[in-house]
Design a protein around this motif. Structure first.
Motif, PDB file in Angstrom:
ATOM      1  N   VAL A 220       0.835  -1.203   0.000  1.00 53.49           N
ATOM      2  CA  VAL A 220       0.000   0.000   0.000  1.00 53.49           C
ATOM      3  C   VAL A 220       0.870   1.253   0.000  1.00 53.49           C
ATOM      4  O   VAL A 220       0.626   2.200  -0.760  1.00 53.49           O
ATOM      5  CB  VAL A 220      -0.949  -0.007   1.224  1.00 53.49           C
ATOM      6  N   TYR A 378      -9.222  -2.777  -6.132  1.00 54.52           N
ATOM      7  CA  TYR A 378      -7.892  -2.224  -6.431  1.00 54.52           C
ATOM      8  C   TYR A 378      -8.008  -0.969  -7.296  1.00 54.52           C
ATOM      9  O   TYR A 378      -7.258   0.005  -7.111  1.00 54.52           O
ATOM     10  CB  TYR A 378      -7.043  -3.278  -7.133  1.00 54.52           C
ATOM     11  N   PHE A 381      -9.031   1.786  -5.025  1.00 53.92           N
ATOM     12  CA  PHE A 381      -7.884   2.148  -4.194  1.00 53.92           C
ATOM     13  C   PHE A 381      -6.937   3.091  -4.941  1.00 53.92           C
ATOM     14  O   PHE A 381      -6.440   4.071  -4.374  1.00 53.92           O
ATOM     15  CB  PHE A 381      -7.149   0.878  -3.762  1.00 53.92           C
ATOM     16  N   VAL A 391      -7.741   0.434   1.410  1.00 49.37           N
ATOM     17  CA  VAL A 391      -6.383   0.179   1.908  1.00 49.37           C
ATOM     18  C   VAL A 391      -6.339  -1.161   2.633  1.00 49.37           C
ATOM     19  O   VAL A 391      -5.480  -2.011   2.373  1.00 49.37           O
ATOM     20  CB  VAL A 391      -5.926   1.316   2.859  1.00 49.37           C
TER      21      VAL A 391
END
Length: 439
Positions: A220, A378, A381, A391
């Motif tokens: 991350v 994803y 994100f 996250v």
């Protein structure tokens, strides 16, 4: 025929690697869900197939896994990743988001809570407090025997130690990954709870899951930094060093399972080889034999091939929270796959549970849908400037991918409980009055 089956199975494994390489070329990075899962399953299939070449395998079982990975990858092509990676550049410096006093204090408290809870859980089994330090091998051996005999004394400290051990590595990975100075090596104490649990309770699985949750936090942070390259010489050296350290720790854990009294070095090495092979390589061969039984072939033992449990084996934790009455053994599956004196395990990969839940066609549909959902998460994100939920989903995604060679990570109730606590921690950390960078 066995040699031909093995060669065909290896070819299927190489197809999984080829899938990862194609996606890497298309996306420009390995830090992509389909790439990561494909690499995991290349390693999970190729090395067991090659290093234990003498062990027979049903190539159709590897073909099924390959098809499942390809179907998981396919939905990734539906998203505009160019725009997503461009939006990712708008993210703030991760040090301003994750390297905060609040998260460091939370990490410190989580380590303390987990360590003391673990020690209290062990002493509740009848050991003295000093036994943990003076004779940890005896403690671990006795604890493991009690666990297998299902005679452990239940205490609230057991699950508490596991939950805060997981919280430690999730927060630790974020703090460690967001520090560019390299001064935060003390954050590696985040692994102390899982190491203590492994050495005193002979429980290795938590340490490996901890490693991948920690790496999820680093992943991350690297995305926040827009550092999407993954491999360089320094990283490779660090990975090799970490792998050697883990092998040594695992070897000590194996010795604590009754091997400490073996004086013959040759016999000890033979036993350790069998234990390492069973722990790291049996999953493919266990699933292969179960798959053979499921498809009507002849197997060494009778396996449970019932199916259509509608998600119980894949999402056990949620079923238990909803009051499901079905009971499984501590190891989930009662059958132990055995091959001569080399392999023995009841690990059958996540794919056995998927097939028992949804049947073979339903399992493939499940992988297709999961592929869409994971890549959608994803995608969000990357596009969000200050995400919280996604996250955590990305961090736990890495842990979930790792666990697929054993079983579904959602088997244990502590996983969604840990996720919820981590969400509350990161949500609070995201408020402006909390976010203050520390050096």
């Amino acid at each position: 025929m066995e040699v031909l089956e093995k060669v065909i199975a290896i070819i299927y494994s190489i197809i999984i690697l080829a899938n990862a390489l194609v996606l890497r070329r298309m996306m420009g990075t390995w830090l992509f869900p389909a790439c990561i899962l494909s690499l995991f399953w290349f390693f999970y299939t190729f090395f067991p197939l090659v290093f234990l070449f003498e062990v027979p395998v049903n190539s159709n079982s590897i073909a099924f896994i390959t098809l499942a990975i390809l179907l998981f990858s396919a939905p990734s092509l539906l998203f505009n990743w160019g725009k997503a990676f461009k939006d990712n550049l708008k993210k703030p410096n991760p040090a301003m988001v994750f390297n905060t006093r609040f998260l460091k204090l939370t990490l410190f408290c989580s380590i303390l809570i987990s360590v003391f809870s673990s020690l209290l859980h062990v002493t509740a089994q009848g050991f003295g407090f000093m036994d943990v330090f003076t004779d940890p091998v005896l403690v671990a051996t006795t604890f493991a025997a009690s666990r297998y005999a299902e005679t452990l004394v239940y205490t609230m400290f057991g699950p508490l130690s596991l939950v805060f051990s997981n919280i430690s590595v999730v927060i630790g990975g974020l703090v460690f990954g967001s520090s560019q100075s390299g001064k935060n090596k003390k954050i590696l104490f985040a692994f102390l709870p899982s190491i203590i649990i492994m050495l005193t309770q002979s429980s290795k699985g938590l340490l490996f899951l901890s490693l991948f949750l920690f790496l999820g936090g680093i992943l991350v942070s690297r995305v926040y930094f827009n550092k999407l390259s993954t491999f360089n010489f320094k990283i490779i050296i660090k990975v090799i060093g970490a792998a050697v350290s883990l092998i040594i720790l695992i070897g000590l854990s194996f010795i604590s399972r009754g091997l400490q009294n073996i004086e013959d070095q040759g016999l000890l090495l033979t036993k350790l080889r069998g234990l390492f092979a069973s722990y790291f390589f049996t999953h493919i061969y266990g699933f292969s034999e179960w798959f053979t039984a499921y498809t009507g072939g002849s197997t060494s033992i009778n396996y449970d091939t019932s199916n259509y449990y509608m998600g119980f084996y894949t999402l056990t934790s949620f079923f238990k929270m909803l009051g499901a009455e079905k009971v499984t053994s501590p190891g989930v599956y009662d059958e132990f796959f055995v091959y001569k004196d080399l392999l023995e395990s009841n690990i059958y990969t996540i794919f056995r549970g998927l097939i028992m839940d949804f049947g073979m066609p339903g399992s493939l549909v499940f992988m297709l849908v999961m592929g869409f959902l994971v890549h959608f998460v994803y995608y969000l994100f990357l596009r969000q400037s200050r995400p919280v939920l996604t996250v955590l989903l990305v961090i736990f995604m890495l842990g979930f991918f790792y666990m697929t060679f054993i079983i579904s990570m959602l088997t244990w109730v502590i996983i969604p409980f840990t996720f919820l606590i981590c969400y509350l921690i990161l949500k609070f950390n995201n408020y402006d009055f909390v976010v203050k960078r520390t050096v």
